[in-house]
Design a protein around this motif. Structure first.
Motif, short mmCIF file in Angstrom:
data_model
loop_
_atom_site.label_atom_id
_atom_site.label_comp_id
_atom_site.label_asym_id
_atom_site.label_seq_id
_atom_site.Cartn_x
_atom_site.Cartn_y
_atom_site.Cartn_z
N SER A 1 -19.96 32.02 32.65
CA SER A 1 -20.39 30.64 32.49
C SER A 1 -21.46 30.37 33.54
CB SER A 1 -19.18 29.72 32.68
OG SER A 1 -19.59 28.45 33.13
N TRP B 1 -24.25 27.55 34.75
CA TRP B 1 -24.76 26.18 34.58
C TRP B 1 -26.24 26.12 34.90
CZ3 TRP B 1 -22.91 21.91 32.44
CH2 TRP B 1 -21.55 21.84 32.19
N LEU C 1 -28.64 21.95 37.74
CA LEU C 1 -28.17 21.35 38.97
C LEU C 1 -28.84 22.02 40.15
CD1 LEU C 1 -26.04 19.22 39.85
CD2 LEU C 1 -24.54 21.14 40.34
N GLY C 2 -29.38 21.21 41.03
CA GLY C 2 -30.01 21.76 42.23
C GLY C 2 -29.17 21.44 43.44
N TRP C 3 -29.79 21.41 44.58
CA TRP C 3 -29.10 21.06 45.82
C TRP C 3 -29.45 19.62 46.14
CZ3 TRP C 3 -25.31 23.37 48.26
CH2 TRP C 3 -24.96 22.90 49.53
N GLY C 4 -28.56 18.73 45.74
CA GLY C 4 -28.82 17.31 45.98
C GLY C 4 -29.77 16.68 44.98
N ARG C 5 -30.16 17.43 44.00
CA ARG C 5 -31.05 16.85 42.97
C ARG C 5 -30.75 17.48 41.62
NH1 ARG C 5 -36.49 19.69 44.74
NH2 ARG C 5 -36.42 17.99 46.21
N GLY C 6 -31.39 16.94 40.57
CA GLY C 6 -31.11 17.42 39.22
C GLY C 6 -29.74 16.95 38.77
N ARG C 7 -29.27 17.50 37.68
CA ARG C 7 -27.92 17.22 37.23
C ARG C 7 -27.49 18.33 36.30
NH1 ARG C 7 -28.19 15.16 31.99
NH2 ARG C 7 -30.15 14.17 31.42
N LEU C 8 -26.21 18.45 36.07
CA LEU C 8 -25.72 19.46 35.15
C LEU C 8 -26.28 19.14 33.77
CD1 LEU C 8 -22.02 19.46 36.33
CD2 LEU C 8 -23.66 21.28 36.68
N ARG C 9 -26.97 20.10 33.17
CA ARG C 9 -27.58 19.81 31.88
C ARG C 9 -26.97 20.64 30.77
NH1 ARG C 9 -32.34 16.91 31.67
NH2 ARG C 9 -33.03 16.25 33.73
N ARG D 1 -25.06 24.72 29.72
CA ARG D 1 -24.34 25.86 30.24
C ARG D 1 -24.43 27.01 29.26
NH1 ARG D 1 -18.10 25.45 31.60
NH2 ARG D 1 -18.17 23.92 29.95
N PRO E 1 -24.05 21.82 26.10
CA PRO E 1 -23.90 21.30 24.75
C PRO E 1 -25.03 21.70 23.81
CG PRO E 1 -24.64 19.56 26.20
CD PRO E 1 -24.44 20.76 27.05
N PRO F 1 -23.99 15.96 30.03
CA PRO F 1 -22.78 16.14 29.23
C PRO F 1 -21.54 15.61 29.95
CG PRO F 1 -23.40 18.19 30.27
CD PRO F 1 -24.50 17.23 30.56
N GLY G 1 -24.15 23.93 44.27
CA GLY G 1 -25.13 22.93 43.88
C GLY G 1 -24.44 21.60 43.76
N TRP G 2 -25.16 20.56 44.01
CA TRP G 2 -24.55 19.23 43.86
C TRP G 2 -25.63 18.23 43.52
CZ3 TRP G 2 -25.89 15.22 47.24
CH2 TRP G 2 -26.61 15.62 48.39
N ALA G 3 -25.22 17.13 42.94
CA ALA G 3 -26.14 16.06 42.61
C ALA G 3 -25.41 14.75 42.75
CB ALA G 3 -26.67 16.21 41.18
N GLN H 1 -21.64 15.30 41.19
CA GLN H 1 -21.50 16.48 40.35
C GLN H 1 -21.59 17.69 41.28
OE1 GLN H 1 -24.48 16.49 37.32
NE2 GLN H 1 -23.25 15.25 35.91
N LEU I 1 -21.06 22.03 41.76
CA LEU I 1 -20.83 23.35 41.19
C LEU I 1 -20.29 24.22 42.31
CD1 LEU I 1 -21.21 25.18 38.73
CD2 LEU I 1 -23.49 25.69 39.56
#
Lengths: 232, 527
Positions: free
Chosen positions: A175, A177, A180-188, A190, A213, B429, B479-481, B502, B504
């Motif tokens: 899996s 992901w 997601l970055g370090w303090g930025r972005g978001r889980l988009r 996978r 998704p 998601p 990673g975090w957001a 969020q 990881l």
């Protein structure tokens, strides 16, 4: 001449590659699955009456895999029931494409697990059954499987407990992901790797990769934001 | 039911062939009805200056306001300038209609076939009451008195040929003689037709009275001004032939069962519930109706009345009604420890809707599958109780969990929180596992091992580097957001002040961590 042979070999297909319609199987015996998962099943979909177990493998993601497995059938009008998953995120099910008005949740079947699952198999096309504590005895498992065969539903045992006797067992093996970055972005999205092992025609392990998704078509590798510099 | 438009067409073109009906009509008119309705329902005093406004214009005003110079059509500011103590209320046709219902019921006690023309005005054929009370004036007196006694509302009655002329007669407080309708209408201004555009046009053409309008050549009015003007001309001539569309009293759908022996045992109650449920279902299907709410009323031997409403998504079969009644009775009999048994049981359907939309699909497929699923869940509910089988409805909210409301299967599908703009909502998601509140507490530390917290503005005090789970294992954050701060309901009991991240972790798990009251916890997992 050599070119001709190449073309010919492209035309020849193995019997297992034939779509169910061509192979003469009734379409009504199959429930559709989302395209990336198709290659995991010898029939290219969920055969009614079969038992398909979903288990966590070496990586997380089994709940999402289970929801992805139900999505295409639910969209095609099937009714699905999920028993024994009290903390399921219904919103995730909706985002995965499951029609919530055709989804029943039985969060805590408790000691009546066998009876509840047997009852659900009478009325629902796909029944996800997550045993808590112990897996039902071999006799009960066989009864449930035969109940599914009799009513043409698909039994999906789910969870970390091994369900012997399933036709196919899906496990998550990787899996990754994205977004997601370090303090930025978001889980988009996978990238989930799934391995299917089974008996009979499915005994050879099959592997598939699916994006949940959705595939990262809009996933531009997020450009690093230009550093702000002090303006004097 | 004939379409009224078709009927009117027939009236215009073939009036000679339509059998002449007795057109004597009585109209009950309550002056300034919106004011009275507001006074009755909102508890205002009738003697105060009150104005009802719609789209910033005065629609109706009370006598006290009129005395101060407030008029129809004035703007709010002008009205308040003329009468500073003016009480302004919004126009609410539903309130007017609700308040008018008792008046209609009072009239219905004396006469049959009452038609509500609009809130404040109702009409009925004059012939019946006139013959019963001797003559028309006596009937009118009786009815006015009945309304005054029953509802404490002042009303005026007018009698004429046709509802249009009768309403004008009621405003004037007159009884127009049987053949005098045309003469009565003759001198009235065209504005009484209540068609502003036509009135304006006629005024500019120099036609000021209904009589003058009625004397225009019929066929040319029709050709020049159209059907509606032709109809208005017939009204002006006193030839209002439209039959009254009689209000049909709503059917009585309640079912009731009285027991000679008070019921104290659950199995007896279940048996009674089944019989009653079948009667209710039969009655509903007889009218082609389905109900979304079912009210269950039980009366005990010592006069206690228990009441509970069950919501439902509309597919109430006889079995479903019986089950709900049985569950309710079981609850009452076992939990409340009633002092005495139940002597009467009443089922009242509420929230009725016509059943057309709930019929199975044409080819039976969708309907049959639905039936099968419903039957299976019904049996599941029999094993686990009604709260054991749930279904999800999407609604509003900020976190992923509250956005899906779980309702018992078969109940009405209504979300807890309405859809709408929810600024600060977590992006998709959504996590596949929502962990219960007070769930898994963890600690989050930065790269120097200091716990990560937030300041007064909900900003993080440091970057989360490691997460210590409650089994003492430590995982690195890959990673975090965030943070997504939420400060909700600070004014009430459901106050929530928290931030979500969020995250990881190094074992590949992605999760949402929430910090609330100084404690980090796993809110949800993207399993």
């Amino acid at each position: 001449m050599a070119e001709g042979r190449v073309e010919l070999s492209a035309l020849v297909k193995r019997a297992s590659e034939l779509s169910p319609q061509v192979a003469g199987r009734g379409d009504d015996r199959m429930l559709p699955v989302t395209p990336p998962l198709r290659e995991l099943f010898p029939d290219g979909g969920l055969r009614r009456g079969s038992t398909v177990a979903v288990m966590p493998g070496s990586s997380p993601g089994s709940t999402s895999l289970m929801l992805a497995l139900l999505a295409a059938a639910s969209q095609a009008g099937s009714w699905v029931a999920i028993a024994g998953v009290p903390d399921l995120g219904a919103l995730a099910a909706h985002e995965m494409g499951i029609a919530l008005d055709r989804m029943a949740l039985i969060p805590r079947p408790g000691v009546s697990f066998d009876r509840v699952v047997a009852t659900l198999l009478d009325g629902f096309d796909i029944v996800v059954a997550a045993p808590t504590g112990v897996v039902p005895a071999a006799g009960v498992r066989a009864q449930l499987a035969s109940r599914a065969r009799q009513h043409g539903s698909v039994l999906v045992p789910f969870g970390p407990l091994a369900w012997d006797g399933a036709d196919i067992t899906l496990r998550t093996e990787g899996s990754v992901w994205h977004g997601l970055g370090w303090g930025r972005g978001r889980l988009r999205t996978r990238e989930l790797t799934v391995v299917a092992r089974g008996k009979g025609a499915a005994s050879r392990p099959r592997r598939a990769t699916l994006w949940l998704p959705h595939a990262p078509d809009d996933l531009a590798t997020a450009p690093a934001r230009p550093k702000l510099s002090l303006v004097s | 039911m004939t379409d009224p438009w078709v009927w009117e067409l027939a009236q215009v073109f073939y009036c000679g062939r339509v059998a002449r009906v007795d057109r004597r009509t009585m109209v009950v008119w309550c002056p300034d009805w919106p004011i009275i309705a507001a006074a009755l329902l909102d508890g205002l005093s009738m003697s105060d200056p009150i104005a009802v406004l719609h789209a910033n214009r005065v629609v109706v005003c009370s006598a006290a306001a009129r005395a101060e110079g407030v008029r129809r059509g004035l703007r709010k500011r002008d009205a308040q300038a003329r009468c500073p103590e003016l009480v302004v209320i919004g126009h609410d046709p539903a309130r007017d209609a609700r308040a008018f219902e008792p008046v209609v019921m009072a009239v219905e006690q004396l006469v049959a076939g009452v038609v509500v023309l609009r809130p404040g005005v109702c009409a009925f054929a004059a012939r019946g009451p006139a013959r019963f009370y001797g003559h028309e004036e006596a009937a009118a007196e009786h009815i006015v008195e009945q309304i005054a006694v029953e509802c404490g509302v002042e009303a005026q009655i007018g009698i004429a040929d046709g509802a249009f002329a009768a309403l004008l007669a009621a405003r004037a407080g007159k009884v127009v003689a049987p053949s005098g309708t045309a003469a009565f209408l003759d001198g009235l201004p065209v504005s009484t037709l209540d068609r502003p555009e036509l009135t304006d046009l006629l005024w500019r053409l120099g036609i000021r009275t209904l009589g003058a309008y009625a004397r225009l050549p019929r066929s040319e009015v029709m050709a020049r001004f159209g059907l509606d003007a032709a109809l208005a001309q017939r009204l002006a001539a006193g030839e209002d032939d439209r039959p009254l569309a009689v209000r049909r009293p709503p059917p009585d759908l309640e079912v009731e069962e009285r027991f000679d022996e008070p019921i104290e045992r659950v199995d007896v109650a279940a048996f009674a519930a089944r019989a009653l449920a079948e009667r209710l279902h039969e009655r509903l299907t007889g009218y082609g109706l389905a109900c979304t709410r079912l009210a269950i009323v039980a009366v005990t031997a010592d006069g206690q009345e228990l009441y509970r409403v069950w919501r439902h998504d509309g597919v109430l079969t006889a079995t479903a009604i019986a089950d709900r009644t049985r569950w309710q009775l079981e609850g009452w009999l076992t939990n409340r420890r009633l002092a005495s048994g139940i002597i009467a049981l009443r089922l009242a359907p509420e929230g009725l809707l016509s059943q057309v939309g709930l019929q199975p699909g044409l080819w039976g497929e969708a309907g049959a599958q639905r039936e099968r699923a419903h039957r299976a869940l019904h049996r599941t509910q029999g094993i686990l109780g009604p709260e054991g089988s749930l279904t999800a409805v999407l609604g509003g909210g900020r976190a992923h969990g509250p956005r899906a409301t779980l309702v018992p299967w078969g109940d009405e599908r209504v979300p807890n929180l309405p859809e709408g703009p929810w600024p600060g909502r977590m992006p998709p998601p959504s996590p596949a596992r929502i962990l219960p509140r007070e769930s898994v507490s963890v600690s989050v530390v930065d790269d120097r091992g200091r716990p990560v917290g937030v300041d007064a503005r909900l900003r993080l005090s440091g970057e989360p580097a490691r997460v210590v789970l409650n089994d003492r294992s430590t995982l690195d954050v890959e990673g975090w957001a965030g943070p997504w701060p939420v400060e909700e309901h600070w004014w009430g009991e459901r106050a929530a002040r928290l931030v979500r991240l969020q995250t990881l972790l190094s074992d590949g798990r992605a999760m949402i961590l929430a910090l609330s009251e100084g404690e980090w916890a796993i809110d949800a997992e993207f399993d």
